[in-house]
Design a protein around this motif. Structure first.
Motif, PDB file in Angstrom:
ATOM      1  N   ILE A 186       0.848  -1.214   0.000  1.00  0.00           N
ATOM      2  CA  ILE A 186       0.000   0.000   0.000  1.00  0.00           C
ATOM      3  C   ILE A 186       0.871   1.246   0.000  1.00  0.00           C
ATOM      4  O   ILE A 186       0.611   2.217  -0.734  1.00  0.00           O
ATOM      5  CB  ILE A 186      -0.941  -0.013   1.215  1.00  0.00           C
ATOM      6  N   LEU A 187       1.914   1.239   0.834  1.00  0.00           N
ATOM      7  CA  LEU A 187       2.816   2.395   0.906  1.00  0.00           C
ATOM      8  C   LEU A 187       3.514   2.628  -0.423  1.00  0.00           C
ATOM      9  O   LEU A 187       3.627   3.783  -0.890  1.00  0.00           O
ATOM     10  CB  LEU A 187       3.845   2.167   2.016  1.00  0.00           C
ATOM     11  N   LEU A 188       3.987   1.570  -1.060  1.00  0.00           N
ATOM     12  CA  LEU A 188       4.666   1.717  -2.354  1.00  0.00           C
ATOM     13  C   LEU A 188       3.719   2.290  -3.411  1.00  0.00           C
ATOM     14  O   LEU A 188       4.109   3.153  -4.217  1.00  0.00           O
ATOM     15  CB  LEU A 188       5.210   0.363  -2.809  1.00  0.00           C
ATOM     16  N   ALA A 189       2.480   1.797  -3.431  1.00  0.00           N
ATOM     17  CA  ALA A 189       1.505   2.321  -4.395  1.00  0.00           C
ATOM     18  C   ALA A 189       1.221   3.803  -4.125  1.00  0.00           C
ATOM     19  O   ALA A 189       1.119   4.614  -5.071  1.00  0.00           O
ATOM     20  CB  ALA A 189       0.217   1.510  -4.308  1.00  0.00           C
ATOM     21  N   TYR A 190       1.121   4.152  -2.865  1.00  0.00           N
ATOM     22  CA  TYR A 190       0.871   5.567  -2.501  1.00  0.00           C
ATOM     23  C   TYR A 190       2.030   6.444  -2.967  1.00  0.00           C
ATOM     24  O   TYR A 190       1.828   7.533  -3.538  1.00  0.00           O
ATOM     25  CB  TYR A 190       0.695   5.668  -0.984  1.00  0.00           C
ATOM     26  N   ILE A 191       3.282   5.984  -2.738  1.00  0.00           N
ATOM     27  CA  ILE A 191       4.467   6.751  -3.163  1.00  0.00           C
ATOM     28  C   ILE A 191       4.476   6.897  -4.681  1.00  0.00           C
ATOM     29  O   ILE A 191       4.817   7.975  -5.212  1.00  0.00           O
ATOM     30  CB  ILE A 191       5.747   6.057  -2.662  1.00  0.00           C
ATOM     31  N   TYR A 192       4.110   5.867  -5.393  1.00  0.00           N
ATOM     32  CA  TYR A 192       4.105   5.930  -6.859  1.00  0.00           C
ATOM     33  C   TYR A 192       3.147   7.025  -7.353  1.00  0.00           C
ATOM     34  O   TYR A 192       3.481   7.774  -8.276  1.00  0.00           O
ATOM     35  CB  TYR A 192       3.687   4.584  -7.437  1.00  0.00           C
ATOM     36  N   PHE A 193       1.977   7.111  -6.721  1.00  0.00           N
ATOM     37  CA  PHE A 193       0.979   8.097  -7.159  1.00  0.00           C
ATOM     38  C   PHE A 193       1.327   9.519  -6.710  1.00  0.00           C
ATOM     39  O   PHE A 193       0.955  10.486  -7.374  1.00  0.00           O
ATOM     40  CB  PHE A 193      -0.407   7.724  -6.621  1.00  0.00           C
ATOM     41  N   LYS A 194       2.045   9.663  -5.598  1.00  0.00           N
ATOM     42  CA  LYS A 194       2.273  10.979  -5.023  1.00  0.00           C
ATOM     43  C   LYS A 194       3.666  11.548  -5.271  1.00  0.00           C
ATOM     44  O   LYS A 194       3.883  12.761  -5.103  1.00  0.00           O
ATOM     45  CB  LYS A 194       2.039  10.935  -3.500  1.00  0.00           C
ATOM     46  N   HIS A 195       4.628  10.698  -5.655  1.00  0.00           N
ATOM     47  CA  HIS A 195       6.005  11.175  -5.771  1.00  0.00           C
ATOM     48  C   HIS A 195       6.598  10.772  -7.119  1.00  0.00           C
ATOM     49  O   HIS A 195       5.941  10.130  -7.932  1.00  0.00           O
ATOM     50  CB  HIS A 195       6.857  10.626  -4.621  1.00  0.00           C
ATOM     51  N   SER A 196       7.854  11.144  -7.291  1.00  0.00           N
ATOM     52  CA  SER A 196       8.524  10.898  -8.571  1.00  0.00           C
ATOM     53  C   SER A 196       8.888   9.429  -8.724  1.00  0.00           C
ATOM     54  O   SER A 196       8.916   8.666  -7.752  1.00  0.00           O
ATOM     55  CB  SER A 196       9.792  11.751  -8.663  1.00  0.00           C
ATOM     56  N   LEU A 197       9.216   9.051  -9.965  1.00  0.00           N
ATOM     57  CA  LEU A 197       9.596   7.674 -10.256  1.00  0.00           C
ATOM     58  C   LEU A 197      10.883   7.301  -9.524  1.00  0.00           C
ATOM     59  O   LEU A 197      11.012   6.184  -9.005  1.00  0.00           O
ATOM     60  CB  LEU A 197       9.772   7.493 -11.767  1.00  0.00           C
ATOM     61  N   ILE A 198      11.835   8.247  -9.460  1.00  0.00           N
ATOM     62  CA  ILE A 198      13.102   7.969  -8.786  1.00  0.00           C
ATOM     63  C   ILE A 198      12.857   7.675  -7.301  1.00  0.00           C
ATOM     64  O   ILE A 198      13.425   6.730  -6.732  1.00  0.00           O
ATOM     65  CB  ILE A 198      14.078   9.158  -8.938  1.00  0.00           C
TER      66      ILE A 198
END
Length: 554
Positions: A186-198
């Motif tokens: 869930i955290l990884l998916a949230y980071i993908y939607f909210k932050h950069s690819l790097i």
């Protein structure tokens, strides 16, 4: 039957998994950026290779990548990623084509069906919100149950030994990994939607550290089990168990530290032949272990003659012992010598249906345990020999008077419990004093030994033959009436009197007389049973011309 069941299961699993996967790709497409796909693919492979191995069961954190991919890109993308990564790991890295196909089919089912169920009940991909957590949880639970359901029956179809033991441990550890994977995905998916690819890629790296920690914990658990196994072996050494119990304990201890599908213990006899002493197997289609090996014969004979462990990780490739047909049912084998004071006293053979099971670490721990086991076996054999000497007549190798008294009392007690009779035959050699006087006591000893042998050869395995004293022998026959015992006594009398006894001073003909009584029909105690059989011997046999058998008459 076992092999057929396994083949049916494998074909069914691969067919269902392939149909679902191809159908999903055809109908829905993948829907993923291939650059991101390759990044996620690489992380899944790394996590797979940091996984915990249970022979053919691997536990890893790679499903975290699959869950995150599912939440970001949807059901088919997650299935595509996990099927391709597990097949790459199994086929390309681990060189197991069949297992790769099976794992790919299992992942296809375990990711597609829960994903479609998730969408059916209202779950959404491509968005993360608190309201979606219950749907995500249902997806994770269903995927976990489906994956383990398939794996359970796959292993069951293969007839794995000690299946429950390593299955239960693997399920518990996998539950532990899911506790980490669920929030991490869930955290990884949230980071993908909210932050950069790097930043998203950098967020994946802690999973490698966590996977490494899990592996270290597993290694500590294995080390603890091995220490416990050695401790258990030391306890066995200090026990006074019978040899058969010692051999059972050795196989039980070995099974705690390595996964096995079959095991056998061979002990070397006085002629240097390795004799099968104990074997276990859960494979329905296995051939029986070879009963004995001569020096240098087969894998066991070679292990004993070389006095070193032989470990073959892949029997399909290593054909040194292909002539031993039973090995064709297995993938890995290890044979370790049992040594005491530098001499080989036997060997332990363990086998597994899978290849590449017994690594260098397994060889070291097995060698450590068999070194301890050798002491336990030697102690057990010595204890047996000492015990046997204390109850055996040294000349005739029959039981002595002390053991006879205990055995007769026990037989009568058992007769009272089961309401079955027990008979007693008392034998006495006719004119034995004359043999000693004319031929000497050494010849008399030769006669006694041969008569004892003929008596033992003409009774049942559970009958008890004892030297009662001098030239007198006694035979306890459980579950027989006096009339039935009389027939056996006649057979013995005929065997003794009909053939000469060969001695160093020529052939000697001897005869024997006997008396028979039974409990409770003709005697009501052990003392009276002896007295009545003895009375029948002298009153009905000796006094009427010798070379006769008589039954005591009340």
């Amino acid at each position: 039957m076992g092999k057929y069941r396994e083949q049916v299961f494998n074909v069914t699993l691969i067919t269902v998994g392939t149909v679902l996967f191809v159908g999903a790709l055809y109908c829905c497409g993948v829907g993923i950026d291939w650059k991101i796909f390759l990044i996620l693919f690489a992380f899944a492979i790394i996590l797979d290779n940091l996984g915990i191995m249970y022979t053919d069961i691997k536990l890893s954190l790679s499903p975290t990548i699959g869950m995150a991919t599912f939440l970001i890109f949807g059901t088919v993308a997650a299935a595509m990623l996990m099927v391709s990564s597990v097949m790459f790991d199994t086929i390309v890295i681990r060189k197991k084509i069949k297992n790769g196909l099976l794992n790919g089919a299992m992942f296809s089912i375990a990711y597609l069906i829960p994903g479609w169920f998730y969408e059916f009940i209202g779950g959404k991909t491509g968005v993360i919100s608190f309201s979606q957590v219950k749907y995500i949880l249902s997806y994770v639970i269903m995927s976990f149950l489906l994956n383990n359901f398939i794996l359970y029956y796959a292993l069951k179809a293969q007839g794995k030994i000690l299946f429950k033991e390593y299955w239960n441990e693997s399920v518990l550890l996998e539950l532990g990994t899911y506790i980490v994977m669920f929030p991490a995905a869930i955290l990884l998916a949230y980071i993908y939607f909210k932050h950069s690819l790097i930043f998203f890629v950098l967020s994946l790296t802690p999973l490698i550290f966590i996977a490494y920690v899990f592996r270290m914990v597993r290694d500590l658990i294995k080390a603890n089990k091995r220490l416990n196994a050695i401790y258990e072996m030391v306890k066995v050494i200090n026990s006074k168990l019978e040899l058969n119990q010692i051999l059972d304990a050795i196989i039980e201890v070995i099974s705690q530290v390595v996964s096995i599908s079959a095991a056998a213990i061979y002990l070397v006899d006085s002629n240097g032949i390795a004799i099968l002493a104990k074997s276990v197997s859960s494979k329905e289609s296995k051939e029986v272990f070879k009963e004995n090996y001569f020096k240098d014969e087969g894998i066991v004979g070679k292990c004993i003659s070389l006095n070193k462990t032989i470990a073959i990780r892949d029997l399909k490739q290593d054909k040194r012992f292909s002539s031993e047909k039973f090995l064709n049912d297995y993938g890995s084998v290890m044979v370790a010598p049992l040594r005491f004071s530098g001499s080989v006293i036997g060997c332990l053979m363990i086998l597994h249906v899978e290849t590449n099971v017994f690594d260098d670490d397994s060889v070291k721990i097995v060698e450590t345990i068999v070194d301890q086991a050798s002491v336990a076996i030697t102690n057990a054999k010595r204890y047996y020999e000492v015990s046997k000497k204390s109850i055996t007549d040294p000349l005739t190798k029959t039981y002595n008077r002390r053991y006879f008294n205990d055995a007769l009392t026990e037989s009568i007690m058992r007769s009272d419990e089961t309401s079955e009779p027990v008979s007693l035959i008392m034998f006495d050699l006719d004119n034995f004093k004359l043999i000693n006087d004319t031929s000497g006591h050494l010849i008399g000893d030769e006669v006694l030994k041969e008569v004892a042998l003929r008596i033992k050869n003409n009774v049942r395995s559970d009958d008890i033959v004892a030297r009662f004293g001098g030239e007198e022998f006694a035979v306890i026959l459980p579950k027989l009436t006096a009339e039935q015992a009389y027939m056996i006594a006649e057979r013995i009398r005929n065997e003794v009197s009909s053939k000469p006894i060969k001695t160093s001073k020529g052939d000697i003909y001897v005869t024997i007389s006997g008396g028979v009584a039974d409990y409770p029909e003709k005697a009501d105690s052990a003392e009276k049973l002896i007295s009545h059989a003895d009375r029948a011997l002298y009153a009905g046999g000796k006094s009427k011309g010798r070379n006769r058998i008589a039954i005591y008459e009340v």
